[in-house]
Design a protein around this motif. Sequence first.
Motif, mmCIF file in Angstrom:
data_model
loop_
_atom_site.group_PDB
_atom_site.id
_atom_site.type_symbol
_atom_site.label_atom_id
_atom_site.label_comp_id
_atom_site.label_asym_id
_atom_site.label_seq_id
_atom_site.Cartn_x
_atom_site.Cartn_y
_atom_site.Cartn_z
ATOM 1 N N LEU A 43 0.853 -1.179 0.000
ATOM 2 C CA LEU A 43 0.000 0.000 0.000
ATOM 3 C C LEU A 43 0.895 1.236 0.000
ATOM 4 O O LEU A 43 1.774 1.371 0.858
ATOM 5 N N ARG A 44 0.686 2.103 -0.962
ATOM 6 C CA ARG A 44 1.450 3.350 -1.018
ATOM 7 C C ARG A 44 0.569 4.450 -0.437
ATOM 8 O O ARG A 44 -0.536 4.698 -0.933
ATOM 9 N N MET A 45 1.080 5.084 0.605
ATOM 10 C CA MET A 45 0.329 6.102 1.324
ATOM 11 C C MET A 45 0.949 7.476 1.076
ATOM 12 O O MET A 45 2.133 7.579 0.761
ATOM 13 N N PRO A 46 0.163 8.537 1.247
ATOM 14 C CA PRO A 46 0.732 9.879 1.089
ATOM 15 C C PRO A 46 1.780 10.140 2.172
ATOM 16 O O PRO A 46 1.695 9.579 3.273
ATOM 17 N N PRO A 47 2.763 10.983 1.887
ATOM 18 C CA PRO A 47 3.831 11.241 2.858
ATOM 19 C C PRO A 47 3.398 12.242 3.932
ATOM 20 O O PRO A 47 3.898 13.358 4.010
ATOM 21 N N SER A 48 2.469 11.835 4.758
ATOM 22 C CA SER A 48 1.973 12.742 5.795
ATOM 23 C C SER A 48 2.086 12.089 7.169
ATOM 24 O O SER A 48 2.052 10.860 7.282
ATOM 25 N N PRO A 49 2.202 12.902 8.214
ATOM 26 C CA PRO A 49 2.236 12.329 9.567
ATOM 27 C C PRO A 49 0.967 11.536 9.876
ATOM 28 O O PRO A 49 1.023 10.518 10.564
ATOM 29 N N ASP A 50 -0.179 11.982 9.354
ATOM 30 C CA ASP A 50 -1.430 11.256 9.591
ATOM 31 C C ASP A 50 -1.371 9.849 9.006
ATOM 32 O O ASP A 50 -1.865 8.903 9.610
ATOM 33 N N ALA A 51 -0.776 9.716 7.835
ATOM 34 C CA ALA A 51 -0.671 8.396 7.204
ATOM 35 C C ALA A 51 0.207 7.478 8.043
ATOM 36 O O ALA A 51 -0.130 6.309 8.243
#
Length: 106
Positions: A43-51
């Motif tokens: 799974l590729r997730m956005p580069p955010s602290p929330d992710a």
Amino acid sequence: MRPPAPIACTLSPDDRRARRDDLIPGLAARAESIEHTPGGVRLRMPPSPDALVAITRVVDAERHCCRFLSFTITIEPDFGPITLTITAPPEAQELLAAFVTRSDVD
């Protein structure tokens, strides 16, 4: 040597539905992309602290109810994408595929 973990989710179907957003199906729904790999999925997730927080919460929850899964988190340099690779034994490949196709297993 440790015996292999049983290929079974310890959650009831009702619990899986109630916690869907906090488990692999919820994370897969937020993924930028899903790639099937030998032995699992990425799974590729956005580069955010929330992710990153969501990934760690899901991994912690899943390692308790689906003990047969293996998880690898990769964080690319310079705020690049975050990937979660989930692998499963051959006999659990179908179950893992169902988790990431956003069709919770009942």
